[in-house]
Design a protein around this motif. Structure first.
Motif: not given
Lengths: 376, 258
Positions: A339, A343, A350-351, B118
């Motif tokens: 992650k 990032e 998307l998890y 989000f």
């Protein structure tokens, strides 16, 4: 009906009906089948022994019997495999090979002996330190041990020539699959996320020779079509497995295409080509040595995050989707690391947490759709 | 007129925006998807705005029931709609915390109200409005009374369970051992705030932070959230209807784009 559609329908049908496909494959090849648990098993030895290796990556079923051995916090692939074994679904298998890549697999190896005594288990332990020469030698010893067990099972020797031919076939299969995932990038409409997954999955239930020929025909047929225009979201997907299938339907509904994957069930099986030198067993071991970016194979410096970033760039993808099998400790431990790297590279992530037995997909639908809305 | 319909798990909301991009009405009905709630919310907003169904040019549905609501021209997720709604109503918001009846989200947005990132809660009632409903029931008060009750708290009582079911039995045992209702109410609020703060940390947050959803009506939680995050947290105007307002804003844009 076009050639492409005919071939896709055949492979989808095969993937969606494993029991039927395996029975037909056994009949067609006159071979008995041996089950191969995730993540890696020496399928070439199974094939060389004259058996049909079939993949055992779980499925959808009510879990009741397996609760005697595996708690609810074990991954649903293992719970399903044990459940189906206990229900007798796997009685058609001559044996199962279970590697010990995670804590649950180690337990299942022992549980299976008492829970499914009618289907013999062949355990295999891959070395933790596969990059050391000792690890490499140990791996070959393990392959030799599996070879001996299979020889006893079939009642005759597995010759070097048998192994050579089986390995050559598997290399052809892997090369064809690498070609397949490259080619289908140009056809994200015809070969959407669902279809791509099912086509790859079908190979677990068919004879690799026959399957590879069908994939070759499909590639040829696809190449006759012009590349498809696609205005949706292109992603790289990673995880153990891209299921349940409803998840991939949601990808397709939202115009999300998988242009490359790092699924253990998919590309991790065939992305690493073999070295040219060595005996078949050495080449098999070298493939494990050379495999990178797999959660289940120890790396001092994890390369999975940077590998995914490179895959996004190479494939002109916009994002990475992590399809996390609930309670898969190894993959979960890797997540914070990948992650951070993804990032840091400015790539949206998307998890999605999945479970083979899940039957409500509304939250996942909202996540996938929101993600697609965010990227469009 | 442009209509936004936010059909949630426990309530239905409707909002109307006119050609001048002005909000002309919004309504909230405490019945969610699968009930007559959406229809009642629509009737109510039409009555407030003094217009008829024929005046609606375009409808966007959002929320949990968006897919099965067939009277919309298109559907957009509540994550995008809450982001849009907040940016329609407020300036300079960079983070939205939406706590709905069934799930909660933390959304990072840009100045145009577009989602940058989000995070959503997992499939569990912890950190959602449902958690507060259960707490209110155990404490013998209405959900709208929880905030006032917690404001009277003088002692911190931690509610350590994040699971709604376990938290319920923890609260009952606290009350049985003589804890005051107001202190338990605040303990429940702190539990939900810490849960949401964890989500904020996962996605990253920057001020101004706006809260939406029914839980934003709970002033005690909004204040505690600000204290926990160390940032300015404010409740959005019409917090329950922000998703519907965002959907109406999308409807207006979609109509103009043809």
């Amino acid at each position: 009906m076009t050639e492409v559609k005919k071939l896709i329908d055949r492979l989808e049908e095969a993937a969606l009906n494993p029991a039927k496909t395996i029975s037909e494959s056994m009949k067609q090849t006159r071979k008995k089948a041996i089950g191969c648990f995730p993540i890696y098993t020496p399928e070439e030895i199974v094939y060389a022994a004259g058996y049909l290796p079939v993949g055992m990556w779980g499925g959808k079923t009510d879990i009741s019997l397996a609760d005697r051995y595996l708690q609810r916090f074990c991954c649903s692939i293992m719970r399903t495999n044990l459940e189906l074994g206990m229900k007798g679904t796997y009685n058609l298998l001559r044996a199962v090979i279970i590697p010990t890549f995670c804590d649950t697999l180690k337990c299942v190896c022992e549980n299976w002996k008492v829970a499914v005594p009618q289907v013999p288990v062949i355990p295999i332990v891959y070395p933790q330190n596969r990059l050391l020469d000792a690890g490499f030698r140990y791996m070959i010893d393990e392959f030799e041990r599996v070879r001996k067990i299979l020889e006893e099972l079939k009642g005759s020797a597995i010759t070097e020539e048998d192994l050579k031919q089986a390995f050559a076939l598997y290399e052809k299969y892997r090369k064809t699959m690498r070609n397949f995932v490259e080619v289908v990038k140009d056809y994200p409409v015809t070969v959407n996320a669902r279809t791509r997954h099912l086509i790859i999955k079908a190979g677990y239930f068919m004879d690799k020779k026959i399957y590879t020929e069908i994939i070759r025909s499909l590639i040829d047929a696809l190449k006759k079509m012009p590349p498809e225009k696609f205005d949706g979201v292109k992603i790289v997907a990673t995880g153990l497995i891209g299921e349940p299938i409803e998840l991939l339907d949601i990808f397709a509904e939202n115009n999300v295409a998988v242009v490359a994957d790092d699924f253990a069930q998919e590309s991790r099986q065939f992305r690493t080509p073999a070295r040219r030198k060595g005996s078949p067993l050495e080449k098999m071991a070298y493939r494990v040595v050379d495999q990178r970016g797999c959660t289940f194979l120890y790396e001092e410096q994890k390369t999975k995050g940077s590998m995914l970033v490179d895959m996004v760039k190479k494939n002109n993808a916009q994002a990475v989707a992590v399809v996390m099998m609930k309670f898969c400790d190894p993959e979960e431990f890797d997540y914070p690391i990948i992650k951070e790297e993804i990032e840091a590279a400015g790539i949206p992530l998307l998890y999605l947490e999945i479970d083979l037995q899940m039957d409500s997909f509304e939250q996942i639908r909202t996540r996938v759709q929101s993600f697609a809305e965010m990227l469009c | 007129m442009f209509l936004g319909m936010d059909i949630g798990s426990s309530s239905s909301k409707a909002a109307l925006i006119n050609d001048k991009k002005e909000l002309v009405g919004c309504s909230v009905v405490n019945m969610g998807t699968g009930t007559n709630g959406p229809e009642e919310a629509l009737e109510e907003v039409l009555r407030i705005a003094g217009v008829g169904r024929k005046d609606i040019r375009y409808t966007v549905a959002t929320g949990y029931g968006r897919v099965i609501y067939h009277n919309a021209d298109s559907q957009i997720t509540e994550i995008s709609c809450h982001a849009k709604g907040v940016s329609f109503l407020m300036d300079d918001v960079e983070t939205v915390i939406d706590i709905g009846g069934q799930d909660s989200k933390v959304i990072k947005i840009d100045k145009d109200g577009k989602v940058k990132n989000f995070v959503m809660n997992e499939k569990c009632a912890a950190g959602t409005g449902r958690f507060l409903e259960v707490m209110a029931r155990v404490l013998g008060c209405g959900i709208d009374e929880l905030s006032g009750l917690a404001d009277k708290s003088t002692i911190d009582i931690p509610i350590s369970s994040v699971c709604t079911v376990f938290a319920e039995s923890e609260v009952i045992s606290r009350l049985a051992s003589g804890a005051k209702r107001e202190d338990v109410a605040k303990g429940a609020h702190v539990a939900i705030v810490k849960r949401i703060a964890g989500m904020c940390n996962r996605v990253g947050y920057r001020p101004i932070i706006a809260m939406t959803g029914g839980v934003a009506l709970n002033g005690n939680i909004v204040r505690l959230m600000g204290e926990e995050l160390g940032q300015l947290v404010v409740a959005a105007p019409y917090p329950q209807a922000v998703g519907a307002i965002g959907a109406a804003a999308f409807a207006s844009e979609k109509w103009k784009r043809g």
